[in-house]
Structures are given as C-alpha cells and as structure tokens.
Design a protein around this motif. Sequence first.
Motif, PDB file in Angstrom:
ATOM      1  N   GLN A  79       0.841  -1.201   0.000  1.00  0.00           N
ATOM      2  CA  GLN A  79       0.000   0.000   0.000  1.00  0.00           C
ATOM      3  C   GLN A  79       0.876   1.252   0.000  1.00  0.00           C
ATOM      4  N   LYS A  80       0.578   2.153  -0.930  1.00  0.00           N
ATOM      5  CA  LYS A  80       1.290   3.433  -0.995  1.00  0.00           C
ATOM      6  C   LYS A  80       0.758   4.367   0.094  1.00  0.00           C
ATOM      7  N   GLU A  81       1.634   5.226   0.595  1.00  0.00           N
ATOM      8  CA  GLU A  81       1.222   6.204   1.600  1.00  0.00           C
ATOM      9  C   GLU A  81       0.284   7.246   0.988  1.00  0.00           C
ATOM     10  N   GLU A  82       0.610   7.681  -0.232  1.00  0.00           N
ATOM     11  CA  GLU A  82      -0.237   8.633  -0.944  1.00  0.00           C
ATOM     12  C   GLU A  82      -0.810   7.951  -2.183  1.00  0.00           C
ATOM     13  N   LYS A  83      -2.028   8.302  -2.523  1.00  0.00           N
ATOM     14  CA  LYS A  83      -2.682   7.709  -3.689  1.00  0.00           C
ATOM     15  C   LYS A  83      -2.264   8.476  -4.942  1.00  0.00           C
ATOM     16  N   VAL A  84      -1.050   8.190  -5.416  1.00  0.00           N
ATOM     17  CA  VAL A  84      -0.496   8.838  -6.611  1.00  0.00           C
ATOM     18  C   VAL A  84       0.219   7.789  -7.458  1.00  0.00           C
ATOM     19  N   TRP A  85       0.338   8.093  -8.748  1.00  0.00           N
ATOM     20  CA  TRP A  85       1.064   7.204  -9.650  1.00  0.00           C
ATOM     21  C   TRP A  85       2.553   7.519  -9.572  1.00  0.00           C
ATOM     22  N   TRP A  86       3.356   6.504  -9.391  1.00  0.00           N
ATOM     23  CA  TRP A  86       4.806   6.668  -9.348  1.00  0.00           C
ATOM     24  C   TRP A  86       5.358   6.668 -10.762  1.00  0.00           C
ATOM     25  N   LYS A  87       6.392   7.478 -10.998  1.00  0.00           N
ATOM     26  CA  LYS A  87       7.040   7.516 -12.312  1.00  0.00           C
ATOM     27  C   LYS A  87       7.804   6.230 -12.587  1.00  0.00           C
ATOM     28  N   ARG A  88       8.259   5.576 -11.527  1.00  0.00           N
ATOM     29  CA  ARG A  88       9.027   4.332 -11.649  1.00  0.00           C
ATOM     30  C   ARG A  88       8.929   3.590 -10.322  1.00  0.00           C
ATOM     31  N   LEU A  89       9.429   2.388 -10.266  1.00  0.00           N
ATOM     32  CA  LEU A  89       9.370   1.587  -9.045  1.00  0.00           C
ATOM     33  C   LEU A  89      10.372   2.056  -8.001  1.00  0.00           C
ATOM     34  N   LEU A  90      11.589   2.343  -8.425  1.00  0.00           N
ATOM     35  CA  LEU A  90      12.660   2.640  -7.482  1.00  0.00           C
ATOM     36  C   LEU A  90      12.946   4.127  -7.368  1.00  0.00           C
ATOM     37  N   LYS A  91      13.483   4.519  -6.223  1.00  0.00           N
ATOM     38  CA  LYS A  91      13.820   5.914  -5.979  1.00  0.00           C
ATOM     39  C   LYS A  91      14.955   6.382  -6.880  1.00  0.00           C
ATOM     40  N   SER A  92      15.926   5.515  -7.149  1.00  0.00           N
ATOM     41  CA  SER A  92      17.088   5.903  -7.955  1.00  0.00           C
ATOM     42  C   SER A  92      16.690   6.127  -9.416  1.00  0.00           C
ATOM     43  N   ASP A  93      17.392   7.075 -10.058  1.00  0.00           N
ATOM     44  CA  ASP A  93      17.115   7.424 -11.454  1.00  0.00           C
ATOM     45  C   ASP A  93      17.648   6.397 -12.441  1.00  0.00           C
ATOM     46  N   GLY A  94      18.647   5.659 -12.048  1.00  0.00           N
ATOM     47  CA  GLY A  94      19.306   4.733 -12.963  1.00  0.00           C
ATOM     48  C   GLY A  94      18.415   3.582 -13.397  1.00  0.00           C
ATOM     49  N   LYS A  95      18.932   2.813 -14.323  1.00  0.00           N
ATOM     50  CA  LYS A  95      18.216   1.642 -14.818  1.00  0.00           C
ATOM     51  C   LYS A  95      18.110   0.606 -13.691  1.00  0.00           C
ATOM     52  N   PRO A  96      16.928   0.011 -13.496  1.00  0.00           N
ATOM     53  CA  PRO A  96      16.783  -0.976 -12.427  1.00  0.00           C
ATOM     54  C   PRO A  96      17.602  -2.240 -12.718  1.00  0.00           C
ATOM     55  N   ALA A  97      17.815  -3.019 -11.690  1.00  0.00           N
ATOM     56  CA  ALA A  97      18.564  -4.270 -11.829  1.00  0.00           C
ATOM     57  C   ALA A  97      17.900  -5.153 -12.871  1.00  0.00           C
ATOM     58  N   PRO A  98      18.665  -6.008 -13.553  1.00  0.00           N
ATOM     59  CA  PRO A  98      18.096  -6.827 -14.629  1.00  0.00           C
ATOM     60  C   PRO A  98      17.052  -7.847 -14.169  1.00  0.00           C
ATOM     61  N   TYR A  99      16.994  -8.148 -12.889  1.00  0.00           N
ATOM     62  CA  TYR A  99      15.997  -9.106 -12.401  1.00  0.00           C
ATOM     63  C   TYR A  99      14.641  -8.454 -12.124  1.00  0.00           C
ATOM     64  N   ILE A 100      14.541  -7.121 -12.265  1.00  0.00           N
ATOM     65  CA  ILE A 100      13.278  -6.399 -12.043  1.00  0.00           C
ATOM     66  C   ILE A 100      12.679  -6.040 -13.399  1.00  0.00           C
ATOM     67  N   LYS A 101      11.438  -6.506 -13.630  1.00  0.00           N
ATOM     68  CA  LYS A 101      10.775  -6.277 -14.908  1.00  0.00           C
ATOM     69  C   LYS A 101       9.338  -5.846 -14.679  1.00  0.00           C
ATOM     70  N   VAL A 102       8.761  -5.212 -15.665  1.00  0.00           N
ATOM     71  CA  VAL A 102       7.357  -4.798 -15.602  1.00  0.00           C
ATOM     72  C   VAL A 102       6.474  -6.021 -15.819  1.00  0.00           C
ATOM     73  N   ASP A 103       5.436  -6.131 -15.013  1.00  0.00           N
ATOM     74  CA  ASP A 103       4.459  -7.205 -15.155  1.00  0.00           C
ATOM     75  C   ASP A 103       3.344  -6.717 -16.080  1.00  0.00           C
ATOM     76  N   TRP A 104       3.515  -6.938 -17.376  1.00  0.00           N
ATOM     77  CA  TRP A 104       2.556  -6.419 -18.355  1.00  0.00           C
ATOM     78  C   TRP A 104       1.184  -7.064 -18.223  1.00  0.00           C
ATOM     79  N   ASN A 105       1.104  -8.262 -17.643  1.00  0.00           N
ATOM     80  CA  ASN A 105      -0.192  -8.915 -17.455  1.00  0.00           C
ATOM     81  C   ASN A 105      -1.054  -8.196 -16.420  1.00  0.00           C
ATOM     82  N   LYS A 106      -0.430  -7.504 -15.499  1.00  0.00           N
ATOM     83  CA  LYS A 106      -1.170  -6.817 -14.444  1.00  0.00           C
ATOM     84  C   LYS A 106      -1.053  -5.302 -14.540  1.00  0.00           C
ATOM     85  N   TRP A 107      -0.357  -4.808 -15.537  1.00  0.00           N
ATOM     86  CA  TRP A 107      -0.093  -3.381 -15.644  1.00  0.00           C
ATOM     87  C   TRP A 107      -1.350  -2.602 -15.979  1.00  0.00           C
TER      88      TRP A 107
END
Length: 151
Positions: A79-107
């Motif tokens: 659960q998010k603290e605020e009901k807002v859409w995040w620009k990305r999953l992680l706080k860091s601006d860089g490319k996420p680790a290769p084991y993290i992927k978008v779940d297009w089936n639930k997106w």
Amino acid sequence: MSRHPEVLWAQRSDKVYLTIALPDAKDVSVKCEGGGLFSFSAVGVQGESFDFSLELFGNIVPEGSKTKVGLRNIICSIQKEEKVWWKRLLKSDGKPAPYIKVDWNKWFDEDDEKSASDASDDNNAGYEKDDGSSEDEGMLYLPDLEKARGN
C-alpha cells in the motif's frame, strides 16, 4: 552467496504489486518499512538463498501491505502512503537491476484504472482473494487441437 529471483512489478494509484518468481520457496521473509524500504529473503528448492532489497519510489504503509506465498511465486501487495502514480518503481534514477521487470499482465495505466474502476469495484481481486489462481499464473492456454480438427 545469495541470488536474485525474477521480480515483476505493476502499480495502481494506491498500491504496488511485486510478483517474485520463486517456485517452492521456503523460509520466506518480507519486510516493508514506511520510508519505502522493501526487503525479501527466502530459500529455494535446492537450498540456495535468494534475497534483495529495494528502495521504492515513494513511502509505503507497512500495515497495509500483504504477502501471499503460492506454489510458483510470492505476491506482495504494497500500500502506498499517498494515492499517486509513481514515475518508476525505485527511488534511484538509474536503470533498475536486470531481475526487475514490468508485469505487463497486471499493468494498468492511469487512464486504464479509471475505466476499470467503473466496470469493477475490486480490480485487485486476483491479489486479495485466496482462490489458488496464483499457482496457474503465467500458464498459457492452448486449445485441444485434436478436438478442433474433429479427430
């Protein structure tokens, strides 16, 4: 030495969903902290340890987060603290680790959520109910071709 399982993520305005692909996991430990820290650890079927920590884009509500351990994966509803859409999953601006992927089936996109909420009061039903469906996620339905041909 620990390994990283594949992590699929999707979001709604109020929640983030993480699906951790780790069949027959044992000793599953999931920790959520209000500042947006998420950590996971488990032991795989052959005794190898898997773990990772994520610094999520925004703050979360640890008490509102749920975890469901299935036969093939672990589903975390955060659960998010605020009901807002995040620009990305992680706080860091860089490319996420290769084991993290978008779940297009639930997106869902922001626009999709508004139209889906009109059609259904609970568009997160697959995550909240314990109907056993998580064991079959990712399975592809193939029709019986013999019956289709009339044999």
